[in-house]
Each structure stands twice: as C-alpha cells, then as structure tokens.
Design a protein around this motif. Structure first.
Motif, PDB file in Angstrom:
ATOM      1  N   PRO A 389       0.830  -1.203   0.000  1.00  0.00           N
ATOM      2  CA  PRO A 389       0.000   0.000   0.000  1.00  0.00           C
ATOM      3  C   PRO A 389       0.866   1.254   0.000  1.00  0.00           C
ATOM      4  CG  PRO A 389       0.185  -0.832   2.223  1.00  0.00           C
ATOM      5  CD  PRO A 389       0.950  -1.791   1.356  1.00  0.00           C
ATOM      6  N   GLU A 391       1.115   3.406   2.181  1.00  0.00           N
ATOM      7  CA  GLU A 391       1.707   3.632   3.498  1.00  0.00           C
ATOM      8  C   GLU A 391       3.126   3.071   3.596  1.00  0.00           C
ATOM      9  OE1 GLU A 391      -2.563   4.085   3.711  1.00  0.00           O
ATOM     10  OE2 GLU A 391      -1.330   2.395   3.017  1.00  0.00           O
ATOM     11  N   GLN A 392       3.496   2.206   2.668  1.00  0.00           N
ATOM     12  CA  GLN A 392       4.837   1.626   2.683  1.00  0.00           C
ATOM     13  C   GLN A 392       5.739   2.190   1.574  1.00  0.00           C
ATOM     14  OE1 GLN A 392       3.601  -2.752   3.058  1.00  0.00           O
ATOM     15  NE2 GLN A 392       5.281  -2.618   4.518  1.00  0.00           N
ATOM     16  N   SER A 497      -0.172 -10.669   1.413  1.00  0.00           N
ATOM     17  CA  SER A 497      -0.065  -9.211   1.472  1.00  0.00           C
ATOM     18  C   SER A 497      -1.398  -8.553   1.134  1.00  0.00           C
ATOM     19  CB  SER A 497       1.032  -8.714   0.525  1.00  0.00           C
ATOM     20  OG  SER A 497       0.742  -9.046  -0.825  1.00  0.00           O
ATOM     21  N   ARG A 500      -3.570  -8.952   4.212  1.00  0.00           N
ATOM     22  CA  ARG A 500      -3.066  -8.137   5.324  1.00  0.00           C
ATOM     23  C   ARG A 500      -3.352  -6.648   5.121  1.00  0.00           C
ATOM     24  NH1 ARG A 500       1.511 -10.138   5.314  1.00  0.00           N
ATOM     25  NH2 ARG A 500       2.742  -8.630   4.143  1.00  0.00           N
ATOM     26  N   HIS A 501      -3.118  -6.156   3.932  1.00  0.00           N
ATOM     27  CA  HIS A 501      -3.212  -4.708   3.703  1.00  0.00           C
ATOM     28  C   HIS A 501      -4.569  -4.263   3.174  1.00  0.00           C
ATOM     29  CE1 HIS A 501       1.002  -4.301   4.532  1.00  0.00           C
ATOM     30  NE2 HIS A 501       1.349  -5.081   3.532  1.00  0.00           N
TER      31      HIS A 501
END
Length: 508
Positions: A389, A391-392, A497, A500-501
């Motif tokens: 995402p 955010e990373q 992933s 999770r995201h």
C-alpha cells in the motif's frame, strides 16, 4: 552528415518507430538515420534524437504523420521552438537523476555497431579480465557485492567461485533470459539495445570459471531480441570476440555462444527448469541438491545467471569492484534496473543505486497513475511479489528491507494499481496464475494453487468467511514450506499481502 536516432526497440516499434525512420529517410536522404535502443522513457516513444554540436536534442512522442511538419520546422537542425522538442535528452530529469552503469550504452549507441561499442567503453572489462587469473576475476566479482538480478539475489561471485572449484573437462555458462514476470522488460531492452555487453559479460564469466560453451535461453515472445542477439553473436565471432582464441590474446581461451528459444513456459525462469528445457526435455523443476554450479547442464558444472547480472560484470571489471560497491546500501550494493509499468503515467526503465524509496520511483519518476486516480497498491517483484500500500512507499529498495517487510525486490518490476483495483481478485489471480504455470512436479504447488482459487471464491462469497480465512492461511503455510521451488513457495506472498493490507476487499 547529421545523425538522427530513431529507436529499434520493440516498444518504440510498436508505436510507429519504423514508419518514422522510413519517412525521415525519404524526406531527408542527406542525413544518417541510426536505429538505437530505447532510452527507457516509454511514454515518449517514438523518441527522435538529433545529434547537434550542443548534444543530442530530443523530440517526442513523434508519430509518423508528424515528421513532415517537424522537418519543415527545422527539427533536423535541432530547432527548440517546436512543440515536440524536449531539449537535451541527457538533461531531462528522468535521465539526469539516474546512475546508469548496466544501461550506460542503451539508447545511446547503435546496438549492432562494433565501432560504437568499443568507442563507448566496450571490451574494457574483458581485456582487464584476460590480464588477470580466473581466480582474481572471481574475487573481483565477489568483492563488488553483485547479487543475482533475476530475483533470488544470490551473490554472483560465490556462485562463480563454486563453478571454478569444480573439476570437469567441460563447463557451461547459461544466461536465463526467460523474462516472464509481469511488468518486467529490462532484459529485453538490454538485449535489443546493447547485446554486446551481455556477450562480453558471459565471456568474462566463462574465462573466470573455465567454461568453453555458453547458451542464452531467450523467450519466444521476444522475436526482436532473438534476432538482435543472434546478429550480435555473429558479429562478435567475426571480430574475434568469440571463438578459438578470444580477442586474439594468445591465451588459448576458447568460448562460443548459442541462442536457444523457449516455448513459453513461465516455470523456465527457474534455473533447473531452464536447464531441463535446454537439454530438450519438458521444463520441470529439479530437486536440489545437487546444485547447478556442480551438476547443471548435462550434469556438468554450470554458471546460471540472469541477463542483468551478466551484463553488469563488464563495468565491474573495467572500473573495479570498489567503484561498483560504492553505490547502494548495506548488502544491496551497486545499481538495479527498476521497471515501472501498469497504471503509471511515466512507464519505463530507471537504473539507480539501491536505497531509493518505492515512493520516489512510483511518484517522482513514474508521476503517479496514468488514470489520474489515487494509487492504491503496487506489486513489486513480478506475479509472485507482494502487494504494497501507499503507506509503505518509504520502503527503501534493497533486498533486506523488502524481506523484513514481507516482500521482495525480485527482478525489479513495479506494477502500479489505482483505487479501482479489487485486491481479492488480484489474490485470486495469484493462485490462478500458479495453477496455470505450475510444472506439476510437486503437490503443494500443483494442487495447492487450485485449492487456493476455490478458497478465495468461498471467502468472497461469504461462505464461512472466518473459517476459510484460516484455511487460506494454512494453505499458504503449506505451499511456502512444501513446494519444490519458488513457483509454489512464493505464490502465497501476494495473497498474504493482499489479505493483510486490503482485508476489506475480502469482506473482513
């Protein structure tokens, strides 16, 4: 005579570069039209460059129907008042902010000109290698910190050291050019734009480990790359760069190359499957040990490296291990060739030192999405890579940082998705892709991928969602731990992933 550069790269040809070159030849027979590789700014293709006393002036994108007006407007004299004029190509931010080592000549030279190659530093690395012992060459590569660019990131010099130490009358160097990852095209662009550097790198590798035969395993979907590389090999033989006495050095060093075209199997990107295919068998994964460095092609010691790994070796030998290792961060030394694709405004090639952030690549170089919508996710490292995402986006591009974040750099492909993407559908596609491309040798991959598609379908349909999410996690554990190779072992990476995201896309 004025020289005009029009790329022969497949991406440029797909949008009219051949027609542009043909029209220029008709309108201005007094100029020399050079068919170079692409600079990697794919949104500007066809990119026409005019050689002037002030450097090469670029115009793009240039359509065939634009040529008459541009020539009439003074393009061949480097006129800068034309709407298509970009100014000095080298001064463009996209180019100026890169550190091109592996791609130093790509887009600059005629890929099949031996004079261009040597004028721009070609063969310096090979000459330096032949002045050293094989063991010294291997240690130079070890000290440079070069790691495999195909995806695994294994230290190249360590692999070479193993092959050098193996005892055999015949050894091989095999280049895996089966570039099948989604969003990757660096291998193709290098082969089409600077094939001699790959030939030089493979020749250095052969000298370093004691090999006399080399093979490039190239995917059938790259017909232009196949033709260019075969033509370059013939020229290299004529020039004495390959053959019974390489470079006429009197050392007796013998090395020759052949191209083998694959039949379209993604699994042949895995080294042992590629070797099986080279031997004329169905491309299926071999169990390890033994490793290919000891028992590879036809059971003999074999170096297997990716195109970019081998193509980087000449600059390391020419300039020294320390110069190359001065780029990068931590254990991720040197430069990497990142490829921007998908829903991105400015797609193309970015070669820069490890350590640049994901956000800098996607936003500063890529310019965000081509749709203009906000970015929701990017997938790094091909279809087996993790979805990350925004955010990373501060994540630095290096092997260890990505591994710590549950992701992988892989071959350097970055595929961008905007806010309209359904991440449950993308997770399902990971399993679907694995099911289609699995060689079928091991059960966790062959059957697990099919069960994965079925499990995600139940989750999305709301059928015992929480229980099936647990089943999905167990299935991912099984595939990761039990698969014979990375095909099944890494398929859970994009799935996990995505869950999770982007959990809400799964109804949780």
């Amino acid at each position: 005579m004025t020289r005009v550069f029009v790329p022969r790269d497949s991406a440029a040809r797909s949008v009219g570069a051949d027609e542009v070159a043909e029209r220029l030849a008709v309108l201005a027979p007094e100029v020399e039209v050079v068919r170079n590789g692409s600079r990697g700014m794919l949104w500007l293709e066809p990119l026409v460059e005019i050689e002037t006393p002030a450097g090469r002036i670029g115009y793009g994108p240039v359509a065939p129907e634009d040529i008459d007006g541009l020539v009439a407007g003074g393009m061949l004299a480097g006129a800068r008042d034309l709407a298509a004029c970009l100014g000095s190509v080298e001064a463009l931010p996209w180019m100026r902010q890169q550190q091109r080592l592996t791609f130093a000549r790509v887009g600059v030279t005629d890929p099949l000109s031996v004079d261009d190659y040597t004028s721009y530093g070609g063969l310096r690395g090979l000459r330096q290698a032949l002045a050293q012992t094989p063991a010294e060459v291997v240690e130079t590569v070890v000290e440079s910190g070069l790691r495999g660019r195909g995806g695994a990131g294994f230290p190249t010099g360590i692999k070479w050291r193993t092959v050098l130490g193996a005892s055999a009358d015949l050894k091989f160097v095999c280049c895996n050019a089966d570039e099948g990852d989604s969003g990757t095209f660096a291998d193709r662009m290098l082969i089409e734009g600077d094939p001699f550097t790959l030939i030089e790198g493979m020749t250095i590798a052969a000298y370093a480990v004691g090999a006399s035969e080399g093979y490039v395993y190239l995917r059938s979907e790259y017909p232009d790359a196949v033709a260019t590389l075969r033509a370059a090999i013939e020229l290299a033989r004529t020039e004495g760069w390959l053959g019974d006495d390489v470079l006429g050095s009197g050392s007796g060093f013998v090395f020759d190359l052949q191209v083998r075209v694959g039949a379209g199997a993604y699994i042949c990107g895995e080294e042992t499957s590629m070797l099986e295919s080279l031997e004329g068998k169905r491309g299926m994964v071999r169990a390890k040990p033994p490793i290919p460095a000891l028992q590879g092609l036809f059971g003999l010691p074999t170096v297997v490296n990716n195109v970019l790994s081998l193509a980087t070796v000449p600059t390391i030998l020419a300039n020294g291990a320390e110069a190359y290792a001065s780029y990068g961060v931590g254990r991720s030394l040197g430069t990497s060739v990142f490829q921007l694709g998908g829903n991105v405004a400015r797609g193309g090639i970015v070669e820069t030192a490890f350590g640049i952030t994901l956000g800098e690549l996607v936003n500063d170089f890529g310019g965000g999405t081509s749709s203009g919508r906000p970015i929701r996710a990017v997938q790094v490292g091909g279809p087996l890579g993790a979805y990350l995402p925004t955010e990373q986006f501060d994540l630095p591009m290096d092997y260890e940082a990505f591994a710590a974040a549950g992701a992988m750099v892989g071959h350097g492909g970055i595929v961008v998705f905007d806010e309209t993407v359904n991440m449950a559908a993308m997770a399902r596609f990971a399993f679907e892709f694995c099911a289609a491309e699995s060689c079928g040798k091991c059960t966790p991959c062959r059957v697990g991928a099919v069960r994965g598609v079925e499990t995600i379908d139940r989750i999305v349909a709301g059928d015992n969602r929480e229980k099936n999410l647990v089943v999905l996690g167990d299935l991912c554990d099984l595939m990761t731990d039990g698969s014979l190779c990375a095909m099944g072992g890494l398929t859970p990476l994009p799935v996990r992933s995505a869950v999770r995201h982007f959990g809400k896309d799964f109804g949780s």
